[in-house]
Design an enzyme around this catalytic site. Structure first.
Site, PDB file in Angstrom:
ATOM      1  N   LYS A 164      43.645  44.629  30.505  1.00  0.00           N
ATOM      2  CA  LYS A 164      43.156  45.885  29.949  1.00  0.00           C
ATOM      3  C   LYS A 164      42.817  45.739  28.458  1.00  0.00           C
ATOM      4  CE  LYS A 164      43.310  48.244  33.736  1.00  0.00           C
ATOM      5  NZ  LYS A 164      43.586  47.141  34.668  1.00  0.00           N
TER       6      LYS A 164
HETATM    7  C1  LIG Z   1      41.432  52.796  37.289  1.00  0.00           C
HETATM    8  C2  LIG Z   1      42.796  52.179  37.379  1.00  0.00           C
HETATM    9  N1  LIG Z   1      43.851  52.951  37.646  1.00  0.00           N
HETATM   10  C3  LIG Z   1      45.099  52.433  37.713  1.00  0.00           C
HETATM   11  C4  LIG Z   1      45.335  51.079  37.532  1.00  0.00           C
HETATM   12  C5  LIG Z   1      46.702  50.529  37.684  1.00  0.00           C
HETATM   13  O1  LIG Z   1      47.198  49.897  36.541  1.00  0.00           O
HETATM   14  P1  LIG Z   1      48.318  48.756  36.680  1.00  0.00           P
HETATM   15  O2  LIG Z   1      47.656  47.479  37.059  1.00  0.00           O
HETATM   16  O3  LIG Z   1      48.895  48.685  35.292  1.00  0.00           O
HETATM   17  O4  LIG Z   1      49.311  49.233  37.667  1.00  0.00           O
HETATM   18  C6  LIG Z   1      44.258  50.229  37.264  1.00  0.00           C
HETATM   19  C7  LIG Z   1      44.456  48.781  37.094  1.00  0.00           C
HETATM   20  O5  LIG Z   1      43.544  47.985  37.150  1.00  0.00           O
HETATM   21  C8  LIG Z   1      42.949  50.792  37.196  1.00  0.00           C
HETATM   22  O6  LIG Z   1      41.885  50.027  36.964  1.00  0.00           O
END
Ligand SMILES: Cc1ncc(COP(=O)(O)O)c(C=O)c1O
Length: 405
Positions: A186
């Site tokens: 990210k």
């Molecule tokens: C749009 C979106 N929502 C939620 C998440 C979930 O994040 P995490 O990987 O930290 O659980 C991601 C991760 O890529 C995402 O792209």
């Protein structure tokens, strides 16, 4: 979305602060931690940066979504409207609180189409969850209006868009609550981590307790904490927060590099009249993690993807239409409701209904779209070379198409 590309002395310093005390848990141990509170410090830094009242750090973006939904009181019997183009975590989180994910079409912003949202509102709708995909934003004015008209909650999945703004406000801070991911890929990273942000005190108090077994965190003795409701463990560790604290200090540097490289690449691709670009409701607020572009037809787009692959330049160029994680078309496990545990039959039936829905409007957009990931490390010369290679692949396909037409 690569904060990890620029990782160095600051991150090491903050991690070492934690290692020196040995207190890696974010709560308690007030004496031995010698004033080192990395999670608290990062929460404060986020509130200051984003201009919001409250931040609750958690262990991932997925945990942030689940926590935010619980904190907003979303659960059994409720429907949450979300886009057909997102990441699987968005619907996993809706399911995790026992609610029904109701998928709606996207438009040329690659995010929720407000008119499609209107069409799927039912008496069970409790929340609209736009997902600010690939660094840019949904049409928030239209979505806020819909939520106001129908008295619905608005939860922003801003996991991919930390640092982006809409009309001067940071994404995530516009609705009832917003969520971020700080996983490894990210805009800024904690290695793994996430956050719920809100301006509502009740949502913050619920998020704080829910992400730590329901603890009320009112005293200094964890054993004496009360538990006003049931929660889970979605805590972030001090080590992860330490990494994030270093990274948030570099956010503006990251955004500035992304915006420069994005503008240069866009100018190069703009030379091809057949290429058009994703609509960005507030271009000044785009965090520019991706440059998303369209070709005239699905056939041409597939041929360009094949050409990029043949020339070994496909990595970093994403054709989401064929992707297993991001688009409804390939989410067979959702459509077939493949869970390890039994679900309530009503919930199962409601999810199965999604499988038969027509997403041809989204298909028509997603099948013509390629998103190019913007790197922080590219030099001006590298952007030029990359852009020119993409342009030559597009021109080759277009020339071939016109010969065969
Ligand atoms: C749009 C979106 N929502 C939620 C998440 C979930 O994040 P995490 O990987 O930290 O659980 C991601 C991760 O890529 C995402 O792209």
């Amino acid at each position: 979305m690569p904060g990890f590309e620029l990782f160095g002395a600051e991150e090491r310093k903050h991690v070492n602060d934690v290692l020196e005390t040995g207190i890696m848990m974010r709560y308690g141990f007030d004496g031995p931690r010698k004033g080192i509170w990395k999670a608290k410090e990062l929460e404060q830094a986020m509130c200051t940066k984003l201009g919001c009242q409250y931040t609750q750090l958690v262990s991932s973006g997925t945990a942030a979504l689940t926590t935010a939904m619980s904190a907003l009181g979303i659960g059994y019997g409720d429907e949450v409207i979300m886009p057909a183009f997102t990441f699987v975590a968005s619907f996993e989180a809706v399911l995790s609180v026992g609610a029904v994910p109701v998928l709606a079409d996207v438009d040329d912003t690659l995010t929720l189409n407000p008119e499609a949202v209107r069409k799927v509102i039912t008496p069970k709708t409790k929340c609209v969850m736009p997902v600010h995909m690939c660094g840019s934003m949904s049409d928030m004015e239209a979505l806020l209006q819909i939520c106001k008209e129908h008295n619905l909650l608005l939860l922003e999945d801003a996991c991919q868009s930390f640092g982006a703004t809409y009309k001067g406000k940071y994404l995530g801070t516009i609705g009832d609550a917003g969520t971020f991911s700080f996983d490894y890929v990210k805009t800024i990273t904690c290695a793994e981590g996430g956050a719920v942000v809100t301006n509502r005190e009740d949502v913050y108090i619920n998020s704080d307790g829910y992400s730590d077994h329901g603890h009320d965190h009112k005293g200094v003795d964890r054993g004496a904490d009360l538990h006003p409701f049931i929660g889970y463990n979605y805590r972030i560790s001090e080590l992860h927060a330490a990494v994030g604290l270093a990274q948030i200090g570099r956010l503006e540097e990251f955004l500035s590099k992304q915006r420069t490289n994005h503008a240069q690449l866009k100018a190069i691709l703009s030379q091809v009249p057949e290429v058009s670009f994703r609509r960005v409701p507030d271009p000044a607020g785009d965090s520019c993690t991706f440059l998303c572009w369209f070709l005239p037809t699905a056939e041409i787009t597939k041929a360009v993807v094949a050409e990029l692959k043949a020339q070994n330049i496909l990595p970093g160029n994403f054709y989401w239409f064929d992707n297993n994680w991001h688009y409804i078309r390939k989410w067979d496990h959702l459509k077939e409701v493949k869970t390890l545990n039994a679900l309530h039959p009503d919930l199962k039936a409601a999810i199965q209904q999604q499988a038969n829905k027509d997403f041809s409007v989204s298909d028509a957009i997603m099948s013509r779209c390629i998103c190019t990931l913007i790197s922080l490390l590219w030099t001006e010369q590298q952007v030029k070379e990359k852009g020119e290679k993409i342009v030559s692949a597009i021109k080759k396909v277009l020339a071939h198409q016109s010969i065969s037409a």
